[in-house]
Motif scaffolding. Structure first.
Motif, PDB file in Angstrom:
ATOM      1  N   ASP A  98       0.835  -1.213   0.000  1.00 38.33           N
ATOM      2  CA  ASP A  98       0.000   0.000   0.000  1.00 38.33           C
ATOM      3  C   ASP A  98       0.868   1.261   0.000  1.00 38.33           C
ATOM      4  O   ASP A  98       0.579   2.221  -0.723  1.00 38.33           O
ATOM      5  CB  ASP A  98      -0.923  -0.003   1.220  1.00 38.33           C
ATOM      6  CG  ASP A  98      -1.994  -1.091   1.151  1.00 38.33           C
ATOM      7  OD1 ASP A  98      -2.253  -1.594   0.036  1.00 38.33           O
ATOM      8  OD2 ASP A  98      -2.557  -1.435   2.213  1.00 38.33           O
ATOM      9  N   LEU A  99       1.918   1.250   0.820  1.00 35.30           N
ATOM     10  CA  LEU A  99       2.824   2.402   0.860  1.00 35.30           C
ATOM     11  C   LEU A  99       3.558   2.570  -0.466  1.00 35.30           C
ATOM     12  O   LEU A  99       3.709   3.695  -0.964  1.00 35.30           O
ATOM     13  CB  LEU A  99       3.843   2.216   1.990  1.00 35.30           C
ATOM     14  CG  LEU A  99       3.341   2.380   3.424  1.00 35.30           C
ATOM     15  CD1 LEU A  99       4.430   1.986   4.410  1.00 35.30           C
ATOM     16  CD2 LEU A  99       2.888   3.818   3.687  1.00 35.30           C
ATOM     17  N   LEU A 100       3.990   1.462  -1.037  1.00 30.22           N
ATOM     18  CA  LEU A 100       4.712   1.520  -2.306  1.00 30.22           C
ATOM     19  C   LEU A 100       3.852   2.122  -3.403  1.00 30.22           C
ATOM     20  O   LEU A 100       4.296   2.986  -4.169  1.00 30.22           O
ATOM     21  CB  LEU A 100       5.169   0.115  -2.700  1.00 30.22           C
ATOM     22  CG  LEU A 100       5.918  -0.033  -4.020  1.00 30.22           C
ATOM     23  CD1 LEU A 100       7.184   0.818  -4.027  1.00 30.22           C
ATOM     24  CD2 LEU A 100       6.265  -1.495  -4.286  1.00 30.22           C
ATOM     25  N   SER A 111       3.249   6.806  -6.641  1.00 28.63           N
ATOM     26  CA  SER A 111       2.291   7.626  -7.400  1.00 28.63           C
ATOM     27  C   SER A 111       2.282   9.073  -6.924  1.00 28.63           C
ATOM     28  O   SER A 111       1.418   9.857  -7.322  1.00 28.63           O
ATOM     29  CB  SER A 111       0.879   7.044  -7.269  1.00 28.63           C
ATOM     30  OG  SER A 111       0.826   5.713  -7.751  1.00 28.63           O
ATOM     31  N   HIS A 112       3.201   9.414  -6.031  1.00 27.83           N
ATOM     32  CA  HIS A 112       3.353  10.762  -5.468  1.00 27.83           C
ATOM     33  C   HIS A 112       2.141  11.170  -4.631  1.00 27.83           C
ATOM     34  O   HIS A 112       1.862  12.367  -4.489  1.00 27.83           O
ATOM     35  CB  HIS A 112       3.585  11.795  -6.574  1.00 27.83           C
ATOM     36  CG  HIS A 112       4.874  11.588  -7.293  1.00 27.83           C
ATOM     37  ND1 HIS A 112       5.433  12.529  -8.131  1.00 27.83           N
ATOM     38  CD2 HIS A 112       5.754  10.540  -7.313  1.00 27.83           C
ATOM     39  CE1 HIS A 112       6.577  12.084  -8.633  1.00 27.83           C
ATOM     40  NE2 HIS A 112       6.783  10.874  -8.143  1.00 27.83           N
ATOM     41  N   VAL A 166      -1.274  10.717   1.735  1.00 22.28           N
ATOM     42  CA  VAL A 166      -1.985   9.583   2.334  1.00 22.28           C
ATOM     43  C   VAL A 166      -1.063   8.698   3.164  1.00 22.28           C
ATOM     44  O   VAL A 166      -1.526   7.769   3.826  1.00 22.28           O
ATOM     45  CB  VAL A 166      -2.676   8.722   1.245  1.00 22.28           C
ATOM     46  CG1 VAL A 166      -3.557   9.574   0.357  1.00 22.28           C
ATOM     47  CG2 VAL A 166      -1.646   7.962   0.417  1.00 22.28           C
ATOM     48  N   VAL A 167       0.247   8.994   3.159  1.00 21.50           N
ATOM     49  CA  VAL A 167       1.199   8.134   3.864  1.00 21.50           C
ATOM     50  C   VAL A 167       0.932   8.123   5.360  1.00 21.50           C
ATOM     51  O   VAL A 167       0.956   7.064   6.002  1.00 21.50           O
ATOM     52  CB  VAL A 167       2.648   8.578   3.572  1.00 21.50           C
ATOM     53  CG1 VAL A 167       3.630   7.833   4.463  1.00 21.50           C
ATOM     54  CG2 VAL A 167       2.981   8.347   2.105  1.00 21.50           C
ATOM     55  N   SER A 224      -0.040   4.852   7.666  1.00 18.31           N
ATOM     56  CA  SER A 224       0.761   4.477   8.832  1.00 18.31           C
ATOM     57  C   SER A 224      -0.093   4.433  10.092  1.00 18.31           C
ATOM     58  O   SER A 224       0.021   3.518  10.915  1.00 18.31           O
ATOM     59  CB  SER A 224       1.914   5.476   9.008  1.00 18.31           C
ATOM     60  OG  SER A 224       2.789   5.053  10.032  1.00 18.31           O
ATOM     61  N   GLU A 225      -0.961   5.415  10.260  1.00 16.68           N
ATOM     62  CA  GLU A 225      -1.865   5.429  11.421  1.00 16.68           C
ATOM     63  C   GLU A 225      -2.794   4.225  11.407  1.00 16.68           C
ATOM     64  O   GLU A 225      -3.008   3.572  12.437  1.00 16.68           O
ATOM     65  CB  GLU A 225      -2.694   6.719  11.418  1.00 16.68           C
ATOM     66  CG  GLU A 225      -1.933   7.960  11.835  1.00 16.68           C
ATOM     67  CD  GLU A 225      -2.821   9.185  11.812  1.00 16.68           C
ATOM     68  OE1 GLU A 225      -3.987   9.068  11.361  1.00 16.68           O
ATOM     69  OE2 GLU A 225      -2.354  10.262  12.230  1.00 16.68           O
TER      70      GLU A 225
END
Length: 319
Positions: free
Chosen positions: A19-21, A26-27, A31-32, A36-37
């Motif tokens: 999901d992070l990748l 995609s810049h 949403v990072v 993480s939260e």
């Protein structure tokens, strides 16, 4: 720790990394923090106990390393090729905020061992990103100079007037390089500037100088880290002596040389830091691989999770 719990963690963490990748490549930097939260601050209580085992720490270390190595070459694929200024600014901004995001979302009851591993890998990742964005910005400024025949002609004229013999006499006792090496740097620089070579050729030139100097220090018994720092200090001194001479002579092309010197210094730092980081990563990650003294269960768990954090990542990323 039960094998099923670790395997379950491996699967959910694999999905989190994917999901992070997808988001970062995609810049979609905004949403990072939410991702993480969602993962760490809502971590299932029934799985918390498995985070304290060595196998879970290994999964996190290897998966994060995979994520960041892919992203480094996805966000800034080639530091010597033009990248839109908006992209480099956004990537640089993201590199400043990532560690803070992790510090806010990685809180107790998440084990401190996992927090430390994640923060350490994130710091190294952000440092590399900042170096690559700086290089990308500099190369765009330098390219216009190297493509201008009038400017390069003036640089060649001013380079020919530099007192290299005097510089060599002042540098010899500090540089401690093999005979002829400084003469080779002077002559090859003139040839490359005259031939109008590409930035990729210039970068190879810097890499060759760095490699020879580091190897020379290591032959004398220096550690890799000491060798890298020594090379950086000596290069900085040598290049500053050249810039000093150009200044005293009021060289018309001083501004062009100043930009080129900034690029060379930055690229040399990038090259040495990359070599150091590759070494530290290989040493650090090796500590997370199971050894022959592990129990049979740990060995079988490692094989399952190595497949999960390696091949399955690639398969999912290719889909």
């Amino acid at each position: 720790m039960a094998f099923d719990s670790v395997q379950a963690f491996s699967l959910v963490y694999q999905q989190h990394i994917i999901d992070l990748l997808r988001a970062i490549s995609s810049h979609e930097f905004a949403v990072v923090e939410g991702l993480s939260e969602m993962f760490w601050m809502n971590f299932p209580p029934e799985m918390l106990s498995c985070l304290h085992c060595d196998e879970s720490l290994r999964i996190v270390a290897i998966a994060d390393d995979y994520l960041y190595q892919v992203l480094i070459h996805t966000l800034i694929p080639d530091v010597l090729e033009p990248v839109p200024i908006g992209i480099t600014q956004n990537v640089r901004q993201f590199s400043k905020f990532l560690e803070g995001i992790l510090q806010r979302t990685l809180q107790s009851p998440i084990p401190s061992s996992i927090i430390e591993v994640k923060l350490d890998s994130a710091r190294r990742f952000c440092q590399v990103l900042r170096r690559r964005t700086s290089l990308s910005h500099l190369t765009q400024a330098i390219r216009s100079i190297l493509c201008n025949a009038e400017q390069t002609h003036q640089m060649l004229f001013d380079w020919g007037n530099v007192d290299f013999q005097g510089i060599k006499e002042q540098c010899d006792w500090i540089m401690r390089l093999k005979d002829g090496f400084l003469n080779w740097i002077e002559a090859s620089f003139r040839t490359y500037l005259q031939d109008g070579v590409s930035l990729h050729v210039w970068s190879t030139w810097i890499e060759n100088i760095t490699e020879q100097c580091i190897n020379g220090e290591q032959v004398m018994g220096a550690s890799l880290e000491d060798a890298c720092s020594t090379v950086i200090l000596r290069w900085t001194y040598y290049s500053s002596m050249i810039m000093r001479d150009l200044t005293l002579r009021s060289a018309a092309s001083f501004g062009s040389f100043h930009l080129l010197n900034l690029l060379f210094n930055e690229y040399l730092l990038y090259t040495t830091e990359k070599r150091l980081d590759d070494h530290r990563r290989s040493v650090g990650l090796m500590s997370f691989w199971p050894t022959a003294t592990n129990t049979e269960e740990a060995g079988s768990t490692a094989n399952v999770n190595h497949a999960g954090t390696g091949n399955n990542f690639n398969n999912n990323n290719n889909n």
